[in-house]
Design a protein around this motif. Sequence first.
Motif, PDB file in Angstrom:
ATOM      1  N   LEU A 175       0.830  -1.209   0.000  1.00 12.05           N
ATOM      2  CA  LEU A 175       0.000   0.000   0.000  1.00 12.05           C
ATOM      3  C   LEU A 175       0.864   1.259   0.000  1.00 12.05           C
ATOM      4  CD1 LEU A 175      -2.772  -1.044   2.543  1.00 12.05           C
ATOM      5  CD2 LEU A 175      -3.003  -0.790   0.064  1.00 12.05           C
ATOM      6  N   LEU A 176       2.024   1.172   0.587  1.00 17.74           N
ATOM      7  CA  LEU A 176       2.960   2.289   0.607  1.00 17.74           C
ATOM      8  C   LEU A 176       3.326   2.711  -0.812  1.00 17.74           C
ATOM      9  CD1 LEU A 176       5.067   3.935   2.467  1.00 17.74           C
ATOM     10  CD2 LEU A 176       6.634   2.102   1.904  1.00 17.74           C
ATOM     11  N   LEU A 177       3.417   1.739  -1.686  1.00 16.62           N
ATOM     12  CA  LEU A 177       3.784   2.015  -3.078  1.00 16.62           C
ATOM     13  C   LEU A 177       2.614   2.497  -3.927  1.00 16.62           C
ATOM     14  CD1 LEU A 177       5.995  -1.141  -3.680  1.00 16.62           C
ATOM     15  CD2 LEU A 177       6.779   1.192  -3.175  1.00 16.62           C
ATOM     16  N   SER A 178       1.394   2.240  -3.461  1.00 23.27           N
ATOM     17  CA  SER A 178       0.254   2.503  -4.341  1.00 23.27           C
ATOM     18  C   SER A 178      -0.805   3.469  -3.793  1.00 23.27           C
ATOM     19  CB  SER A 178      -0.428   1.174  -4.699  1.00 23.27           C
ATOM     20  OG  SER A 178      -0.893   0.537  -3.533  1.00 23.27           O
ATOM     21  N   THR A 179      -0.721   3.855  -2.527  1.00 23.18           N
ATOM     22  CA  THR A 179      -1.739   4.750  -1.968  1.00 23.18           C
ATOM     23  C   THR A 179      -1.087   5.871  -1.163  1.00 23.18           C
ATOM     24  OG1 THR A 179      -1.994   3.541   0.105  1.00 23.18           O
ATOM     25  CG2 THR A 179      -3.396   2.845  -1.732  1.00 23.18           C
ATOM     26  N   SER A 180      -1.875   6.873  -0.869  1.00 29.67           N
ATOM     27  CA  SER A 180      -1.364   7.993  -0.084  1.00 29.67           C
ATOM     28  C   SER A 180      -1.292   7.672   1.404  1.00 29.67           C
ATOM     29  CB  SER A 180      -2.257   9.224  -0.300  1.00 29.67           C
ATOM     30  OG  SER A 180      -3.579   8.937   0.131  1.00 29.67           O
ATOM     31  N   TYR A 181      -2.102   6.752   1.887  1.00 32.72           N
ATOM     32  CA  TYR A 181      -2.129   6.423   3.310  1.00 32.72           C
ATOM     33  C   TYR A 181      -1.245   5.226   3.663  1.00 32.72           C
ATOM     34  CZ  TYR A 181      -5.574   3.061   1.595  1.00 32.72           C
ATOM     35  OH  TYR A 181      -6.204   2.077   0.895  1.00 32.72           O
TER      36      TYR A 181
END
Length: 136
Positions: free
Chosen positions: A38-44
Motif C-alpha cells: 500500500l505504501l507504493l500505491s496509496t497515499s495512506y
Amino acid sequence: MAVETTTATTATRGSTFLRVSVGLQALTLFFQAVSAGLLLSTSYGETLHAVGARVTYGATMLYVIAAVLAWKPGGGSPRPILYSTGFLVLSSVQVVLGIAHEPALHVPLGVLMFGLTVLDLGRVLITTASSRASLR
C-alpha cells in the motif's frame, strides 16, 4: 499431586502465551507486507506502514516476555528466548533500515523475518501439540 497440577497449569499458560505472541508477531509481519504494498500505491500506505512498524516491534517485545515466562516460571525450554531475542535484533535492524530509507536491505530482511516467524510459529504449534499428546 497439587504441585504437579500447579506446574502443569503454569506450563500450559506459558505455552499458550508463547503461541499467542508468536502468532501475533506473524500476523503483524504479514500486515507489514500488505502495508508495504500500500505504501507504493496509496497515499495512506506510509502511515499504515509506520503504525504497523511500531505494533510489530511491540509484538516482538511481547514475544521476548512470553519466552522468558514460558521458560522460568513455566519450566519450558530456554530456546524460545534465543529465537525471540533474535527477532528483536532483526526488528531493530529493520527499524534502522526503514528510517534510513534503504529498501534494498529493508525489503529482503522483512521477507526473511516473515519466513522465520512462520517457521517459528510452526515449531511452537508442533511442540505444543506433541507435549499435549504426551500428557495423555
